[in-house]
Design a protein around this motif. Sequence first.
Motif: not given
Length: 594
Positions: A497-504, A535-540
């Motif tokens: 998920k962290i890798g996907l966040l960096k890509k986006k 939706d896919s990472f985390k909601s606060s």
Amino acid sequence: MLTSFWTLLTQVSAVEEATPPPTPPDISTKVVEGGEQAAELLTEQATAPIKETANQLSLDNIAISSDTLDFSHAAFAPSLLALSATVGCCVAFYYLVFTLLRNIFRQFRSDLPLVTLGTSRLPLTLVILFLGLNISFRLLPDHLDENIVIQIFEKLLLALAVLSIVHLITQIFLKVVIYALKQFTAETEAAWDDVLIPFFESAGPIILYVGGAFLALQVVGIDLTGLWVAFGGVTFVLGFAVKDILANFFSGLVLLIDTPFRFGDVIMHGGERAIVRAIGLRTTKLYLIDSHCEVFVPNGSMQNADIVNLSRPTPHYYYTVSLSLPTEVNPQLASKLMKEVVLAHPDTLGEINHKLDVTEQYFGYSGLQDGAEEKRDAGQIRLLKEQIVNEKLSEVESQTGLLKTKIKELEEGGLDDDELESIKYDFMNLCQLIGLTPQKKIGGLRGERLVLEEYENESSAQDSMINAVRTWYNSWLKDPDLVQEDRELLPQDWEQKIGLLKKKLSRFYAAILKPEGQETRLDDYIEEVEFWLRDSFKSSRNEWQDPKVWISDDYTVRFYIDDITLEHGQRGLRIQSEIHRELIWHLRQTYLLR
């Protein structure tokens, strides 16, 4: 021949007449000796023309061979030069591979260039050697080059060169291309590549080697027309024989493209809960949680079935516990107690501050839970770390929303340089909050470019959201109820998920640096990031995930758990059982249940 024989007889008669015969002591002896001499002379004269012709032919052949078989250095000079060049190329190639290119490729971050270099070493050397020898044989003198053995040897060398090239391509395909694709797909959310890559890994070498073998046979000079016709016929027959397998294969591709489930999801199959283990070429492998067995379902059946995915949209599955209470019980008091008992469990969802307040008071007192104190302490630490993550996420969500609003206001009519610079400034503040900074990346077809990476300095990354997430999931690994596979899958899942966040975010950053006519679509990029985070990472914070109590004939409490996929798919059942025991114990302690 008759003329020669007549001439021979005439010469013999003349010799006999010119030479007076000696007086022999015995007439019979003279007659015998004269006959023998005449026979020898006759034989010699008769065979003389034949011997002369044979001698002449031998001399002519020797003369021709002497003219044709030129064994001088000049005749073999081109062949020897080609052979020397081959040896020189092999030596130069080894030097280039082991010295120059190896030192250059060591500077790259990826090991793929080095692996490619090591894989190419022997096959390329063999290709150079075989081709060089082939050229050397072709440059031999004509009388040797036309020799059938030499021609066969030349074709064999060319076929070996073809096979070496095919082997090189296959090894690069397996060790470089497939490996790079596996690394890439590990950072993507799509599921289809997780099946296609193993398929290509298995079928690719077979196709390449078979094709290379056909090409090598054709180079040797073998007519493959009949073989191709037979191969086409066999393929046609096999097509009918394996039509069901092909139907299941394409059904599997449809499942992967539509993605009704992913690997590790918990679904309902035949009324039982099952974990998706693999989607193969023909079947989907499911693990039945309650039966502890694996079932293989044809992909065609899975495509046509109604699939209930318990892990979607999030792994926070909804569970229910129902209890019968006396009618004289105060409903408000009972509902409040039941909510607090559920919130006190560390593995349920709810407002974290409230959960921390009630954990000490309501969790682990039923007396039936092993290691309740250890579980309570580990749960409180995890909740505290998650609270920090939620605070960071809340800031990121707020900054993302403000940036989206700003872009929508500025992009009407296009963005000028000052507006782009203002957006870039706000975006870099957002990245700093997340824990990312622009860094130069070298390699690939696009050369040097800027991408977003984590801070190399630990002090700079200390207060970032990414660091908070890693601290949180590492504290989660101390949960005593987790099994070994959970301790491996949890870090993998969150690092993905962290890798996907960096890509986006890197895609959005590239669009800011080089809009190239997409100035009016920057808000689409940031909206995609905003939706994916929630939706896919985390909601606060999700208020709808708080436990709720419904009263009818029974008192029913409904609650969400943190992750249904953990503990071999049985985490939800364990939590449900523990909450049921805690509810009964606390209700009895307050005399609400007898």
